[in-house]
Design an enzyme around this catalytic site. Structure first.
Site, mmCIF file in Angstrom:
data_model
loop_
_atom_site.group_PDB
_atom_site.id
_atom_site.type_symbol
_atom_site.label_atom_id
_atom_site.label_comp_id
_atom_site.label_asym_id
_atom_site.label_seq_id
_atom_site.Cartn_x
_atom_site.Cartn_y
_atom_site.Cartn_z
ATOM 1 N N ARG A 1 45.384 69.762 40.908
ATOM 2 C CA ARG A 1 45.692 69.756 42.475
ATOM 3 C C ARG A 1 44.527 70.602 43.026
ATOM 4 O O ARG A 1 44.348 71.583 42.583
ATOM 5 C CB ARG A 1 47.067 70.245 42.887
ATOM 6 C CG ARG A 1 48.043 69.188 42.678
ATOM 7 C CD ARG A 1 48.088 67.998 43.419
ATOM 8 N NE ARG A 1 49.044 67.127 43.369
ATOM 9 C CZ ARG A 1 49.219 65.996 42.773
ATOM 10 N NH1 ARG A 1 47.932 65.481 42.083
ATOM 11 N NH2 ARG A 1 50.035 64.881 42.773
ATOM 12 N N GLU B 1 42.756 66.744 50.829
ATOM 13 C CA GLU B 1 42.432 65.381 50.653
ATOM 14 C C GLU B 1 42.766 64.536 51.957
ATOM 15 O O GLU B 1 43.748 64.695 52.252
ATOM 16 C CB GLU B 1 42.705 64.808 49.256
ATOM 17 C CG GLU B 1 42.362 65.562 48.023
ATOM 18 C CD GLU B 1 43.119 65.034 46.895
ATOM 19 O OE1 GLU B 1 43.891 64.051 46.909
ATOM 20 O OE2 GLU B 1 43.051 65.885 45.795
ATOM 21 N N HIS C 1 40.077 61.358 43.663
ATOM 22 C CA HIS C 1 41.417 61.687 43.049
ATOM 23 C C HIS C 1 41.858 59.897 42.771
ATOM 24 O O HIS C 1 42.722 59.585 43.159
ATOM 25 C CB HIS C 1 42.497 61.964 44.367
ATOM 26 C CG HIS C 1 43.656 62.298 43.764
ATOM 27 N ND1 HIS C 1 44.514 63.310 44.450
ATOM 28 C CD2 HIS C 1 44.313 62.040 42.534
ATOM 29 C CE1 HIS C 1 45.614 63.582 43.836
ATOM 30 N NE2 HIS C 1 45.738 62.801 42.808
HETATM 31 P P1 NAP Z 1 53.754 68.809 32.896
HETATM 32 O O1 NAP Z 1 53.861 68.046 31.660
HETATM 33 O O2 NAP Z 1 54.679 69.328 33.605
HETATM 34 O O3 NAP Z 1 52.472 69.769 32.692
HETATM 35 C C1 NAP Z 1 52.338 70.959 33.460
HETATM 36 C C2 NAP Z 1 51.963 72.163 32.765
HETATM 37 O O4 NAP Z 1 51.592 73.050 33.419
HETATM 38 C C3 NAP Z 1 53.141 72.478 31.753
HETATM 39 O O5 NAP Z 1 52.754 72.817 30.426
HETATM 40 C C4 NAP Z 1 53.570 73.945 32.351
HETATM 41 O O6 NAP Z 1 53.830 74.860 31.300
HETATM 42 C C5 NAP Z 1 52.129 74.521 33.065
HETATM 43 N N1 NAP Z 1 52.452 75.110 34.234
HETATM 44 C C6 NAP Z 1 53.275 74.818 35.149
HETATM 45 N N2 NAP Z 1 53.268 75.899 36.274
HETATM 46 C C7 NAP Z 1 52.668 76.751 35.856
HETATM 47 C C8 NAP Z 1 52.067 78.000 36.331
HETATM 48 N N3 NAP Z 1 52.514 78.279 37.638
HETATM 49 N N4 NAP Z 1 51.337 78.648 35.545
HETATM 50 C C9 NAP Z 1 50.567 78.405 34.445
HETATM 51 N N5 NAP Z 1 50.983 77.133 33.854
HETATM 52 C C10 NAP Z 1 52.063 76.328 34.466
HETATM 53 O O7 NAP Z 1 52.941 67.568 33.903
HETATM 54 P P2 NAP Z 1 51.620 66.632 33.665
HETATM 55 O O8 NAP Z 1 52.380 65.377 33.597
HETATM 56 O O9 NAP Z 1 50.788 66.971 32.437
HETATM 57 O O10 NAP Z 1 51.110 66.718 35.153
HETATM 58 C C11 NAP Z 1 50.508 67.826 35.444
HETATM 59 C C12 NAP Z 1 49.754 68.057 36.868
HETATM 60 O O11 NAP Z 1 48.774 66.926 36.969
HETATM 61 C C13 NAP Z 1 50.885 67.266 38.179
HETATM 62 O O12 NAP Z 1 51.650 67.969 38.450
HETATM 63 C C14 NAP Z 1 49.700 66.628 38.739
HETATM 64 O O13 NAP Z 1 49.512 67.675 39.891
HETATM 65 C C15 NAP Z 1 48.411 66.575 38.265
HETATM 66 N N6 NAP Z 1 48.137 65.156 38.274
HETATM 67 C C16 NAP Z 1 46.847 64.721 38.641
HETATM 68 C C17 NAP Z 1 46.547 63.391 38.686
HETATM 69 C C18 NAP Z 1 45.357 62.929 39.169
HETATM 70 O O14 NAP Z 1 45.021 61.835 39.619
HETATM 71 N N7 NAP Z 1 44.261 63.869 39.356
HETATM 72 C C19 NAP Z 1 47.419 62.451 38.004
HETATM 73 C C20 NAP Z 1 48.606 62.737 37.400
HETATM 74 C C21 NAP Z 1 48.856 64.035 37.575
HETATM 75 P P3 NAP Z 1 54.774 75.885 31.373
HETATM 76 O O15 NAP Z 1 56.150 75.355 32.081
HETATM 77 O O16 NAP Z 1 54.992 76.646 30.177
HETATM 78 O O17 NAP Z 1 54.027 76.714 32.583
#
Ligand code: NAP
Length: 314
Positions: free
Chosen positions: A232, A261, A279
């Protein structure tokens, strides 16, 4: 024939999914209306509408005035557009669309890594502008043997790792806690940055991660380092990133997400060592179709009293 359930559609998140929802439900589209008109639509639905569908990244707060609202089915995985303090207070359930977009986002992550380290966009411009006739193109960098540091190694992060390993990148990461994976874990972003050649952010948005990548992180990443963000835009102090790019504090950046955005600061647009995308991480036909199906399945499960498929538990 039983009458169709009412459904509030908050924003124009995906035309195909919205068309499918229009067929299944009596839909009320909120976007394109003034604030006053939106409140009027909601007022007419009080007690008669239990569900809303929205893009996960952006959800108009006016829907929380719908006193019969029980579920928000969000299209997308990053649910920073949802006001969880309100949903928790009123017992409103939230679903999102995890997993089905991992391939799309991971593929785009590799595209950003490759285009920044090999200067693909500049090289294309170089040929088109006939610069090749008089000049040679400056060298890029190998990926083999370099370290890709992933901040937020979750579902998408692991899909990126699967694609990065065949390029012979070494993997390091930072999460709040280590995972049972054979990659080097660093307990802080600063330590990860110090040990990465490419620092890639895949964090969720929201207050807990706001501006966690700041001036200090770019200084530590250093003049040879590349920053890539598909998490993000709010994860990054954007002003510090612009300064780091303008002053050569880091070598370059590949960005799919921004702080406000679709506004992208002019100074960021003017930096030469960046690749800027609008995005589009999950914006493939395959991912969008699967995300839309998951929104529909969650709503079907809700209305038939079955367990929700992908409920967000805060
Ligand atoms: P996910 O499986 O929940 O992975 C997020 C990771 O971030 C987890 O491993 C978590 O580990 C870590 N995390 C969360 N909060 C944290 C913090 N405060 N400090 C350090 N690490 C932290 O989610 P995902 O499906 O991979 O998606 C991740 C993110 O990608 C979404 O939330 C979204 O913002 C973004 N995204 C962007 C696009 C795009 O079009 N660019 C598309 C999809 C998603 P821990 O819980 O161990 O900390």
């Amino acid at each position: 024939m039983p009458s169709k359930e009412n459904l509030l559609v908050v924003n124009n998140f995906d035309q195909d999914t919205i068309s499918s929802l229009d067929e299944r439900y009596s839909t009320y589209h909120l976007w394109g209306h003034s604030a006053e008109e939106k409140l009027k639509i909601i007022q007419n639905l009080q007690g008669k509408c239990r569900a809303a569908a929205t893009g996960s990244w952006d959800c108009d707060k006016c829907i929380y005035t719908l006193n019969s609202l029980e579920i928000i089915a969000a299209f997308g995985v990053g649910v920073d557009g949802i006001d969880f303090s309100t949903t928790l207070k009123h017992g409103i359930r939230v679903t999102n669309t995890p997993g089905v977009l991992d391939d799309a986002v991971a593929e785009l992550a590799m595209a950003l890594i490759l285009s920044t380290t090999k200067h693909i966009i500049e090289a294309d411009n170089f040929v088109r502008s006939n610069s090749w006739i008089d000049h040679s193109f400056p060298p890029g960098r190998n990926l083999a043997g370099k370290t890709l540091g992933i901040i937020g190694l979750g579902r998408i992060g692991e899909a990126i790792v699967q694609r990065a390993l065949p390029f012979r990148l070494k993997i390091a990461y930072h999460n709040r806690s280590p995972k049972n994976l054979p990659y080097t874990y660093f307990p802080t972003i600063a330590e990860l940055a110090a040990n990465s050649d490419i620092l890639l952010c895949m964090l969720p948005g929201g207050d807990k991660t706001r501006n966690c990548i700041d001036k200090e992180i770019f200084q530590i990443l250093g003049a040879e380092g590349v920053f890539v963000n598909l998490g993000r835009g709010t994860n990054v102090d954007e002003e510090a990133l612009i300064e780091a790019l303008e002053q050569g504090i880091i070598a370059g950046a590949g960005l799919d997400v921004y702080a406000n955005e679709p506004e992208v600061p002019k100074r960021l647009q003017e930096t030469r060592n960046t690749v800027l995308l609008p995005h589009i991480g999950s914006n493939t036909l395959e991912a969008r179709c699967s995300m839309g199906n998951l929104v529909i399945k969650n709503l079907e499960a809700f209305f038939s009293g079955e367990a929700l498929i992908t409920e967000v538990i805060q």
